[in-house]
Design an enzyme around this catalytic site. Structure first.
Site, PDB file in Angstrom:
ATOM      1  N   LYS A  39     -10.628   1.313  -0.449  1.00 44.86           N
ATOM      2  CA  LYS A  39     -10.115   0.658   0.758  1.00 44.86           C
ATOM      3  C   LYS A  39     -11.070   0.894   1.926  1.00 44.86           C
ATOM      4  O   LYS A  39     -11.558   2.019   2.115  1.00 44.86           O
ATOM      5  CB  LYS A  39      -8.731   1.223   1.080  1.00 44.86           C
ATOM      6  CG  LYS A  39      -8.048   0.621   2.304  1.00 44.86           C
ATOM      7  CD  LYS A  39      -6.665   1.228   2.483  1.00 44.86           C
ATOM      8  CE  LYS A  39      -5.935   0.636   3.673  1.00 44.86           C
ATOM      9  NZ  LYS A  39      -4.556   1.180   3.801  1.00 44.86           N
ATOM     10  N   SER A  83      -1.460  -2.456   4.548  1.00 41.18           N
ATOM     11  CA  SER A  83      -2.830  -2.702   4.911  1.00 41.18           C
ATOM     12  C   SER A  83      -3.809  -2.636   3.729  1.00 41.18           C
ATOM     13  O   SER A  83      -4.982  -2.982   3.877  1.00 41.18           O
ATOM     14  CB  SER A  83      -3.272  -1.697   5.987  1.00 41.18           C
ATOM     15  OG  SER A  83      -3.167  -0.360   5.518  1.00 41.18           O
ATOM     16  N   SER A 111       1.732   0.822   3.080  1.00 37.95           N
ATOM     17  CA  SER A 111       0.452   0.135   2.940  1.00 37.95           C
ATOM     18  C   SER A 111      -0.131   0.153   1.540  1.00 37.95           C
ATOM     19  O   SER A 111      -1.047  -0.605   1.246  1.00 37.95           O
ATOM     20  CB  SER A 111      -0.563   0.717   3.930  1.00 37.95           C
ATOM     21  OG  SER A 111      -0.290   0.287   5.235  1.00 37.95           O
TER      22      SER A 111
END
Length: 484
Positions: free
Chosen positions: A78, A153, A177
């Site tokens: 990520k 996210s 997330s």
């Protein structure tokens, strides 16, 4: 599981390399070819390090034996974690030109286990959304329906793993997330027990630093539950190599699904669940009951969803305040200080106040949280896990209205505030409990439906095992999206 090499679970790819049936170079090349073909439409990978990945694969193939349990396996990270050799943008231009070579310890551990980092996956700016879009890298779409969101996210993470562009991804989770993108993209995601996996080298906090913000955790997204447990074993433990502390992962509490004691909460008036999710999850529980699984459909839970969300909203927003620019934080502090308090304040004002919490007030709220954690610990003397929805809706249509306060999420025809949906994931985030998002069902429109399995504090392997056994029992699991 059959199909292209990149769709195999990470542990299976590692086994093929270990047994000489493929090489790290062949795996990396297969993933890069798939990325080139699929990702221009998906927009899940924001930074690709193809040359470095191929060089790492060649070095792995030249070794005399496997480096670790992920030897030769291509993964992504990520774009919130520092990775040596790759920039960390965090969905913005704020860090352009940064040359810090610090690497997040969790990433270093994955490399030490033999994993090969292909690149970084897309995020919303500063991770502040449950959708993934930014002006720099664009919008990540759902691999099952491009008109739908991949979540956020860790939306790029989930989309890349679901599409077979990466064997697994290291994501992070504060308000769902990891779990929301996993649920919307039909894969597995683990929010570990708070503090179990180091968050150093993650933005937010500060770039290249050793600080960790509260509540947020690092964890894996994968196509198979065994990869969640494998990644957890690799990454768990204190960030400081000189620390005397060690991560001791407790084994699952039971051997058979029938021996687990499961509490169930599938709907709540405080945050109603849409029928497209509630129906499949209710049918799932009926199927489990018919198999003799111990389900308590009316448990006396230690904390209500409303109690949890009321406290979670304040502590969550205080963490968002940490990442605000100095002038934005000053505006919040000034508004909070000059606005008289009311008995029923609107959500935007409550969030503004929480951005500027004093340490004294934060400490008082933290005591409440610790009391809730203690209440959950007592509850789990009689139960082994709690089953809930991950979120009230399957993947939503893209909504990039600039002010989140103006967004709505329609549930059973009724508009709900966009951030109300954090209640279900916040149930585990607030007390720091481990929680798994498991792909168990599908809507009539072919969208994945996720089940959240919340485990006792520190019993991450129990949460993973329950989720895996439930999924096997009801015929769930990862299904490749219609991309080939």
């Amino acid at each position: 599981m059959h199909g292209p090499l990149p769709l195999l679970p990470a542990f299976h790819q590692a086994r093929l390399v270990r047994d000489g049936q493929t090489t790290a170079t062949e795996l990396v090349e297969a993933h890069l070819a798939r990325i080139e073909r699929i990702d221009p439409a998906l927009r899940s990978i924001c930074t690709l390090g193809a040359d470095a990945a191929l060089a790492a694969a060649a070095a792995a193939d030249a070794q005399a034996g496997p480096r670790g349990p992920l030897h030769g396996v291509p993964i992504t990270i990520k774009d919130a974690f520092d990775v040596d050799g790759l920039p960390t943008a965090c969905g913005t231009t704020a860090f352009d030109g940064r040359t810090d070579t610090f690497e997040a310890p969790s990433v270093t551990r994955l490399r030490a286990a033999g994993a090969i980092v292909l690149g970084k996956t897309n995020v919303p700016p500063f991770l502040g959304d449950i959708q993934t879009t930014n002006d720099r890298f664009g919008t990540t779409v759902n691999p099952y329906d491009p008109t739908r969101s991949a979540g956020g996210s860790s939306g790029g993470s989930a989309a890349a793993v679901a599409a077979g562009l990466s064997a697994l991804d290291l994501g992070s989770d504060l308000a769902g997330s990891i779990r929301v993108p996993a649920a919307w993209c039909g894969i597995w995601g683990l929010k570990p027990t708070i503090g179990l996996v180091p968050k150093h080298g993650h933005v937010p906090g500060p770039p290249g630093g050793l600080g960790e913000i509260d509540i947020s955790v690092a964890g894996p997204l994968a196509r198979h539950p065994a990869d969640l447990a494998l990644t957890l074993r690799i990454t768990a433990g204190p960030a400081d190599p000189d620390s005397p502390m060690r991560a001791e992962l407790r084994p699952p509490r039971a051997l058979r699904l029938a021996d687990y004691r499961l509490a169930v909460l599938l709907d709540d008036p405080f945050c109603p669940v849409d029928d497209e999710v509630l129906g499949p999850l209710t049918e799932l529980c009926d199927q489990l009951a018919s198999l003799g699984v111990q389900l308590d459909l009316k448990p006396r839970l230690p904390v209500s969803l409303e109690q949890s969300q009321t406290l979670f909203e304040q502590l969550y927003a205080s963490e968002i305040g940490v990442g605000l620019a100095e002038d934005a934080w000053a505006l919040s502090a000034a508004e909070a200080a000059t606005t008289p308090r009311g008995d029923d304040e609107a959500r935007p004002l409550r969030i503004t106040r929480a951005h500027a919490l004093s340490h004294r007030r934060w400490f008082q709220l933290d005591v409440q949280r610790l009391r809730m954690r203690a209440a959950w610990s007592q509850f789990f003397t009689g139960y082994d896990a709690v089953l809930t929805p991950v979120i009230a809706r399957a993947a939503i249509e893209h909504d990039h209205t600039p002010d989140h306060q103006d967004r709505r999420m329609v549930v059973n025809g009724q508009p709900r505030h966009y951030w109300d949906q954090a209640a279900w994931v916040g149930y585990a985030s607030l007390p720091g409990l481990p929680a798994v998002s498991a792909p168990v069902r599908w809507t009539a429109d072919g969208l994945p439906v996720g089940l959240q399995v919340i485990g006792p504090f520190g019993d991450d392997l129990t949460a993973i095992d329950v989720a895996a056994k439930v999924c096997d029992a009801v015929g769930g699991g990862y299904r490749p999206p219609p991309l080939d």
